[in-house]
Write a protein that holds these residues in place. Structure first.
Motif, PDB file in Angstrom:
ATOM      1  N   ILE A   1     -29.815 -11.154   4.884  1.00 39.76           N
ATOM      2  CA  ILE A   1     -30.949 -12.100   4.122  1.00 39.76           C
ATOM      3  C   ILE A   1     -29.944 -12.800   3.150  1.00 39.76           C
ATOM      4  O   ILE A   1     -29.618 -13.853   2.210  1.00 39.76           O
ATOM      5  N   PHE A   2     -28.831 -12.542   2.544  1.00 39.20           N
ATOM      6  CA  PHE A   2     -28.211 -12.513   1.239  1.00 39.20           C
ATOM      7  C   PHE A   2     -26.677 -13.007   1.429  1.00 39.20           C
ATOM      8  O   PHE A   2     -26.235 -13.199   0.923  1.00 39.20           O
ATOM      9  N   ARG A   3     -26.606 -13.371   2.554  1.00 38.76           N
ATOM     10  CA  ARG A   3     -25.259 -13.640   3.380  1.00 38.76           C
ATOM     11  C   ARG A   3     -24.481 -14.609   2.465  1.00 38.76           C
ATOM     12  O   ARG A   3     -25.157 -16.344   2.308  1.00 38.76           O
ATOM     13  N   GLY A   4     -23.626 -14.574   1.899  1.00 38.27           N
ATOM     14  CA  GLY A   4     -22.897 -15.204   0.742  1.00 38.27           C
ATOM     15  C   GLY A   4     -23.706 -16.731  -0.808  1.00 38.27           C
ATOM     16  O   GLY A   4     -23.224 -17.014  -0.703  1.00 38.27           O
ATOM     17  N   ARG A   5     -24.559 -15.537  -0.645  1.00 43.08           N
ATOM     18  CA  ARG A   5     -25.615 -15.712  -2.262  1.00 43.08           C
ATOM     19  C   ARG A   5     -25.686 -14.190  -2.910  1.00 43.08           C
ATOM     20  O   ARG A   5     -26.786 -14.249  -3.035  1.00 43.08           O
ATOM     21  N   GLY A   6     -24.674 -13.561  -2.864  1.00 38.88           N
ATOM     22  CA  GLY A   6     -25.089 -11.933  -3.609  1.00 38.88           C
ATOM     23  C   GLY A   6     -25.507 -11.855  -4.850  1.00 38.88           C
ATOM     24  O   GLY A   6     -26.707 -11.178  -5.150  1.00 38.88           O
ATOM     25  N   VAL A   7     -24.673 -13.190  -5.281  1.00 37.91           N
ATOM     26  CA  VAL A   7     -25.754 -12.767  -7.097  1.00 37.91           C
ATOM     27  C   VAL A   7     -27.218 -13.569  -6.823  1.00 37.91           C
ATOM     28  O   VAL A   7     -27.773 -12.537  -8.220  1.00 37.91           O
ATOM     29  N   ASP A   8     -27.550 -13.537  -6.027  1.00 38.18           N
ATOM     30  CA  ASP A   8     -29.168 -13.761  -5.688  1.00 38.18           C
ATOM     31  C   ASP A   8     -29.891 -12.393  -5.548  1.00 38.18           C
ATOM     32  O   ASP A   8     -30.989 -12.142  -5.908  1.00 38.18           O
ATOM     33  N   LEU A   9     -29.450 -11.501  -4.894  1.00 38.12           N
ATOM     34  CA  LEU A   9     -29.378 -10.409  -4.521  1.00 38.12           C
ATOM     35  C   LEU A   9     -29.669  -9.810  -5.878  1.00 38.12           C
ATOM     36  O   LEU A   9     -30.393  -8.396  -6.336  1.00 38.12           O
ATOM     37  N   PHE A  10     -27.860  -9.715  -7.094  1.00 43.12           N
ATOM     38  CA  PHE A  10     -27.630  -8.696  -7.667  1.00 43.12           C
ATOM     39  C   PHE A  10     -29.095  -9.255  -9.084  1.00 43.12           C
ATOM     40  O   PHE A  10     -28.812  -8.183  -9.469  1.00 43.12           O
ATOM     41  N   GLU A  11     -29.268 -10.144  -9.118  1.00 41.06           N
ATOM     42  CA  GLU A  11     -30.548 -10.615 -10.174  1.00 41.06           C
ATOM     43  C   GLU A  11     -31.839  -9.194  -9.660  1.00 41.06           C
ATOM     44  O   GLU A  11     -32.670  -9.615 -10.122  1.00 41.06           O
ATOM     45  N   SER A  12     -31.758  -8.589  -8.506  1.00 36.07           N
ATOM     46  CA  SER A  12     -32.989  -8.351  -8.475  1.00 36.07           C
ATOM     47  C   SER A  12     -32.711  -6.666  -8.444  1.00 36.07           C
ATOM     48  O   SER A  12     -33.576  -5.212  -8.189  1.00 36.07           O
TER      49      SER A  12
END
Length: 273
Positions: A132-143
C-alpha cells in the motif's frame, strides 16, 4: 559479505520457558486480520506465533470478520475493532503486532499501521501493509522504529525501495534497513536479514517447498511470536527464518502453508536438544 545464519548465533538467546514462566510472561502477540473473505493469512500468522512460544495470541479483526475468525480458531483469541483508535487501544496491551497479511490494499491499512505505531508494541510489517506504500516509502518509514521488522519478497521490496535491488540483494537489504530505520527480511531462496545497525545475515536453509501461498504469513507470525517474547528483533528474524526453512524441508513435497505451524514443535525440540 553477509554472515551465514546459523542457530549457534542466536540459540543461546532463544526465549525458552522455565518453571516460573506463565503465559503473560511469554509475551502477547496481536495479528491484524483483513475482511471476512480475507482472514486466512492472519490465522496462519497467529497460529505460527503461538506455536513458537508466544503465551497469548489474539487476532485483531474488523467487526464483520470477527465471527469468521472466531469460528476457525481455538487457543488463539479474537478481539474486534471498529476504528484505528479502537485498534490502538487494543494493541496497547500487546508486545508485538503483525500487520499486513491480507490486511487490505486500502486506506484503512495505512491508518491502522499509524495507530499501531502510537503504541508500545513492536511491529512486523508484511504483505499489504508494504504494498500500500508503493512509491511513498517515506510515509511508511514515519511509522517505524528500530525494533520493527519489514518482511518483503522482492516484488514488495521494489515497491517500497525502488531501484535498490540493482545493488544486489545483500547491499539492497542493508541500504533499505538504514533508510527505513528498521530491520528488513528480504525473502527469497536465500533470505537476507539486515539490521539498521549494519548487521546482515544470509539464511542458507531455505526450502523450495516453501514456495506456496501463505508461507510468508507463517514467517511473519514466527518473527512476531519471538519478538513478543522480547527476543532481539534481529535475532528473532534470524531464528524465525531458520525455523521456517527447517520446517519446510522437514515436510518436503506436498507442503502447504497450513502444515507449517504444526511442524514447528519438532524443529524447536531439535534446537533445544
Amino acid at each position: 559479505m553477509a554472515e551465514l545464519n546459523d542457530p549457534s548465533l542466536w540459540c543461546a538467546r532463544f526465549p525458552w520457558p522455565d518453571a516460573a514462566t506463565h503465559k503473560h510472561s511469554r509475551g502477547r502477540l496481536g495479528v491484524v486480520s483483513g475482511g471476512p473473505l480475507s482472514t486466512g493469512a492472519a490465522r496462519l500468522a497467529a497460529r505460527a506465533g503461538l506455536r513458537v512460544g508466544a503465551g497469548l495470541v489474539k487476532v485483531l479483526s474488523p467487526p464483520d470478520a470477527a465471527p469468521v475468525v472466531a469460528g476457525a480458531l481455538e487457543a488463539v483469541m479474537v478481539e474486534s475493532f471498529a476504528s484505528p483508535d479502537a485498534l490502538e487501544a487494543i494493541a496497547e496491551a500487546m508486545d508485538c503486532v503483525v500487520i499486513g497479511p491480507a490486511a487490505g490494499l486500502n486506506d484503512a491499512t495505512v491508518q491502522n499501521l499509524a495507530a499501531l505505531a502510537r503504541t508500545g508494541a513492536a511491529l512486523v510489517v508484511d504483505a499489504d501493509a508494504l504494498t500500500i506504500f508503493r512509491g511513498r516509502g517515506v510515509d511508511l518509514f514515519e511509522s517505524l522504529d528500530r525494533d520493527d521488522v519489514l518482511t518483503p519478497h522482492e516484488g514488495e521490496f521494489e515497491r517500497v525501495f525502488p531501484g535498490l535491488l540493482l545493488l544486489g540483494r545483500e547491499a539492497a537489504a542493508l541500504k533499505a534497513a538504514s533508510t527505513a530505520g528498521a530491520h528488513v527480511v528480504l525473502k527469497g531462496a536465500q533470505t537476507v536479514i539486515a539490521s539498521p545497525d549494519g548487521r546482515v545475515r544470509r539464511n542458507p536453509n531455505g526450502s523450495p517447498w516453501l514456495a506456496t501461498a501463505g508461507s510468508g504469513d507463517v514467517l511473519a507470525g514466527l518473527i512476531g511470536g519471538l519478538m513478543a517474547q522480547h527476543m532481539d528483533s534481529f535475532d528473532a528474524a534470524c531464528a524465525a527464518c531458520w525455523i521456517h526453512g527447517a520446517a519446510g524441508e522437514r515436510f518436503g513435497p506436498g507442503l502447504i502453508a497450513e502444515d507449517l505451524p504444526d511442524l514447528i514443535p519438532a524443529v524447536l525440540r531439535e534446537l533445544r536438544g
